[in-house]
Design a protein around this motif. Structure first.
Motif, mmCIF file in Angstrom:
data_model
loop_
_atom_site.group_PDB
_atom_site.id
_atom_site.type_symbol
_atom_site.label_atom_id
_atom_site.label_comp_id
_atom_site.label_asym_id
_atom_site.label_seq_id
_atom_site.Cartn_x
_atom_site.Cartn_y
_atom_site.Cartn_z
ATOM 1 N N ARG A 1 0.835 -1.210 0.000
ATOM 2 C CA ARG A 1 0.000 0.000 0.000
ATOM 3 C C ARG A 1 0.865 1.253 0.000
ATOM 4 O O ARG A 1 0.555 2.236 -0.682
ATOM 5 C CB ARG A 1 -0.926 -0.024 1.216
ATOM 6 C CG ARG A 1 -1.894 1.159 1.252
ATOM 7 C CD ARG A 1 -2.906 1.046 2.368
ATOM 8 N NE ARG A 1 -2.268 1.046 3.679
ATOM 9 C CZ ARG A 1 -2.127 -0.024 4.453
ATOM 10 N NH1 ARG A 1 -2.570 -1.204 4.033
ATOM 11 N NH2 ARG A 1 -1.541 0.062 5.632
ATOM 12 N N ARG A 2 1.974 1.239 0.751
ATOM 13 C CA ARG A 2 2.848 2.403 0.788
ATOM 14 C C ARG A 2 3.593 2.601 -0.526
ATOM 15 O O ARG A 2 3.943 3.722 -0.889
ATOM 16 C CB ARG A 2 3.852 2.255 1.930
ATOM 17 C CG ARG A 2 3.237 2.304 3.317
ATOM 18 C CD ARG A 2 2.646 3.677 3.613
ATOM 19 N NE ARG A 2 3.658 4.710 3.586
ATOM 20 C CZ ARG A 2 4.412 5.026 4.633
ATOM 21 N NH1 ARG A 2 4.259 4.388 5.786
ATOM 22 N NH2 ARG A 2 5.308 5.982 4.541
ATOM 23 N N MET A 3 3.841 1.531 -1.261
ATOM 24 C CA MET A 3 4.606 1.629 -2.498
ATOM 25 C C MET A 3 3.757 2.050 -3.694
ATOM 26 O O MET A 3 4.307 2.393 -4.751
ATOM 27 C CB MET A 3 5.260 0.276 -2.814
ATOM 28 C CG MET A 3 6.333 -0.167 -1.816
ATOM 29 S SD MET A 3 7.759 0.943 -1.729
ATOM 30 C CE MET A 3 7.384 1.843 -0.203
ATOM 31 N N LYS A 4 2.428 2.040 -3.556
ATOM 32 C CA LYS A 4 1.572 2.363 -4.694
ATOM 33 C C LYS A 4 1.804 3.775 -5.212
ATOM 34 O O LYS A 4 1.686 4.025 -6.416
ATOM 35 C CB LYS A 4 0.103 2.186 -4.291
ATOM 36 C CG LYS A 4 -0.356 0.743 -4.235
ATOM 37 C CD LYS A 4 -1.848 0.647 -3.939
ATOM 38 C CE LYS A 4 -2.307 -0.798 -3.935
ATOM 39 N NZ LYS A 4 -3.759 -0.920 -3.649
ATOM 40 N N GLY A 5 2.121 4.688 -4.339
ATOM 41 C CA GLY A 5 2.317 6.060 -4.773
ATOM 42 C C GLY A 5 3.661 6.341 -5.403
ATOM 43 O O GLY A 5 3.914 7.474 -5.825
ATOM 44 N N TYR A 6 4.528 5.320 -5.501
ATOM 45 C CA TYR A 6 5.878 5.532 -6.017
ATOM 46 C C TYR A 6 6.182 4.695 -7.251
ATOM 47 O O TYR A 6 7.331 4.621 -7.672
ATOM 48 C CB TYR A 6 6.904 5.221 -4.927
ATOM 49 C CG TYR A 6 6.729 6.067 -3.694
ATOM 50 C CD1 TYR A 6 7.224 7.374 -3.646
ATOM 51 C CD2 TYR A 6 6.044 5.587 -2.581
ATOM 52 C CE1 TYR A 6 7.057 8.163 -2.524
ATOM 53 C CE2 TYR A 6 5.868 6.368 -1.450
ATOM 54 C CZ TYR A 6 6.372 7.649 -1.427
ATOM 55 O OH TYR A 6 6.195 8.425 -0.307
ATOM 56 N N GLY A 7 5.174 4.042 -7.814
ATOM 57 C CA GLY A 7 5.403 3.264 -9.022
ATOM 58 C C GLY A 7 5.066 1.802 -8.831
ATOM 59 O O GLY A 7 4.400 1.394 -7.866
ATOM 60 N N ASN A 8 5.568 1.006 -9.749
ATOM 61 C CA ASN A 8 5.289 -0.430 -9.760
ATOM 62 C C ASN A 8 6.401 -1.175 -9.018
ATOM 63 O O ASN A 8 7.537 -1.239 -9.497
ATOM 64 C CB ASN A 8 5.176 -0.922 -11.204
ATOM 65 C CG ASN A 8 4.749 -2.371 -11.282
ATOM 66 O OD1 ASN A 8 4.240 -2.943 -10.305
ATOM 67 N ND2 ASN A 8 4.950 -2.990 -12.430
ATOM 68 N N PHE A 9 6.075 -1.739 -7.854
ATOM 69 C CA PHE A 9 7.025 -2.487 -7.041
ATOM 70 C C PHE A 9 6.473 -3.877 -6.755
ATOM 71 O O PHE A 9 5.269 -4.050 -6.548
ATOM 72 C CB PHE A 9 7.306 -1.778 -5.709
ATOM 73 C CG PHE A 9 8.157 -0.547 -5.832
ATOM 74 C CD1 PHE A 9 9.529 -0.609 -5.636
ATOM 75 C CD2 PHE A 9 7.584 0.678 -6.149
ATOM 76 C CE1 PHE A 9 10.313 0.522 -5.749
ATOM 77 C CE2 PHE A 9 8.363 1.814 -6.257
ATOM 78 C CZ PHE A 9 9.734 1.737 -6.063
ATOM 79 N N ASP A 10 7.363 -4.825 -6.738
ATOM 80 C CA ASP A 10 7.010 -6.190 -6.344
ATOM 81 C C ASP A 10 7.459 -6.405 -4.900
ATOM 82 O O ASP A 10 8.626 -6.180 -4.568
ATOM 83 C CB ASP A 10 7.684 -7.207 -7.263
ATOM 84 C CG ASP A 10 7.223 -8.627 -6.990
ATOM 85 O OD1 ASP A 10 6.165 -8.794 -6.350
ATOM 86 O OD2 ASP A 10 7.920 -9.577 -7.411
ATOM 87 N N VAL A 11 6.534 -6.844 -4.043
ATOM 88 C CA VAL A 11 6.807 -7.028 -2.620
ATOM 89 C C VAL A 11 6.530 -8.476 -2.259
ATOM 90 O O VAL A 11 5.428 -8.976 -2.486
ATOM 91 C CB VAL A 11 5.943 -6.090 -1.751
ATOM 92 C CG1 VAL A 11 6.250 -6.291 -0.276
ATOM 93 C CG2 VAL A 11 6.156 -4.640 -2.152
ATOM 94 N N TYR A 12 7.516 -9.148 -1.704
ATOM 95 C CA TYR A 12 7.342 -10.536 -1.274
ATOM 96 C C TYR A 12 8.252 -10.795 -0.080
ATOM 97 O O TYR A 12 9.213 -10.058 0.180
ATOM 98 C CB TYR A 12 7.644 -11.513 -2.409
ATOM 99 C CG TYR A 12 8.970 -11.299 -3.095
ATOM 100 C CD1 TYR A 12 10.103 -12.032 -2.728
ATOM 101 C CD2 TYR A 12 9.106 -10.374 -4.137
ATOM 102 C CE1 TYR A 12 11.312 -11.843 -3.353
ATOM 103 C CE2 TYR A 12 10.316 -10.178 -4.770
ATOM 104 C CZ TYR A 12 11.415 -10.922 -4.378
ATOM 105 O OH TYR A 12 12.624 -10.725 -5.001
ATOM 106 N N ILE A 13 7.941 -11.853 0.667
ATOM 107 C CA ILE A 13 8.656 -12.204 1.891
ATOM 108 C C ILE A 13 9.213 -13.606 1.764
ATOM 109 O O ILE A 13 8.493 -14.548 1.423
ATOM 110 C CB ILE A 13 7.737 -12.108 3.126
ATOM 111 C CG1 ILE A 13 7.230 -10.680 3.304
ATOM 112 C CG2 ILE A 13 8.471 -12.550 4.384
ATOM 113 C CD1 ILE A 13 6.300 -10.515 4.491
#
Length: 276
Positions: A61-73
């Motif tokens: 949610r925080r990365m939506k305003g900064y472009g396309n990011f892939d987040v995984y753990i």
């Protein structure tokens, strides 16, 4: 042909070598990702997945305003990877520093899991920082146990190559000016030089109740725990300052603290049922 002079051939060879080195640096510097280490979440048991899922949702949610990011753990680490050149990496990095549930984070570059690739990636990614430093140290961590070399062996091999390539920079394993970190994960190897502390705590949106005992009874309340830990800490600091500067009537904060505890007790008694 006979018209080509030897010096022209040498210049062409040198120009080609420079271009190959530039292409190699650009290939290595294609992307820079963030590694975010989990905090108290790693101590969880059966509900650990719930905390990790909430943290992943918060980061996305925080990365939506900064472009396309892939987040995984994976392996108690959050990976934040930009998917295109339009992503605002600097803005995303600033935003990641205020996300709760992360104990530390760093910017790094991935590379293949072999010594030659690791050395070349360090030279391309951190070579300029290494030239400006007076001393350095290589710290390695091998999470992937299938990698044939241990952590100490990796540090010795990479550190030896860097010492030969930068003879003016000393090796100091105790107090280095620049610490180069190599982490061998299950997918790739990640290179970094600086790790900063995160916001810590638990992910936002997780209701985590703590038990508080008062007068031999136990009840559950996030509000009461916050009051006792936050206001109690402030009152304790005020009391220490009063005693330090020898201000008259230093026991007034103690009376106020007792009143605060009683008020919190009444509030929690009205909202919670006691358990034996």
């Amino acid at each position: 042909s006979d018209d080509i002079q030897p010096q022209h051939i040498a210049e062409a060879i040198q120009y080609r070598a420079v271009n190959l080195e530039t292409d190699k640096r650009e290939e290595i510097n294609v992307k820079e990702i963030f590694l975010m280490k989990l905090g108290e979440i790693v101590l969880k048991g059966a509900n650990k997945r719930q905390f990790e899922s909430r943290l992943r949702q918060n980061v996305r949610r925080r990365m939506k305003g900064y472009g396309n990011f892939d987040v995984y753990i994976m392996q108690s680490t959050v990976y934040v990877e930009p998917m295109d050149d339009q992503a605002d990496v600097e803005g995303a990095w600033e935003a990641c520093q205020s996300i709760f549930g992360v104990v530390s984070l760093c910017r790094c570059r991935p590379c293949e899991k072999n010594l030659d690739a690791i050395f070349e990636a360090i030279e391309a990614y951190l070579g300029d920082d290494l030239d400006c430093a007076k001393s350095f140290k290589v710290e390695s961590k091998r999470s992937d146990k299938r990698f044939p070399m241990g952590s100490i062996a990796i540090s010795q091999e990479i550190g030896g190559r860097l010492a030969e390539a930068h003879p003016h920079v000393e090796v100091d394993v105790h107090h280095p000016e620049l610490e180069l970190r190599v982490e061998v994960h299950s997918g790739d190897t990640y290179l970094m030089s600086e790790k900063i502390p995160g916001a810590g705590g638990y992910p936002s949106g997780i209701i985590h109740q703590r038990s508080v005992k008062i007068a031999g009874k136990q009840f559950y309340s996030c509000f009461s725990c916050f009051n006792h830990r936050f206001f109690g800490s402030i009152l304790s600091q005020c009391f220490n300052l009063l005693c330090k500067f020898q201000i008259p009537n230093p026991f007034i904060p103690l009376n106020f603290c007792n009143l605060l505890n009683f008020t919190t007790f009444v509030q929690c008694y009205n909202r919670n049922s006691f358990t034996s």
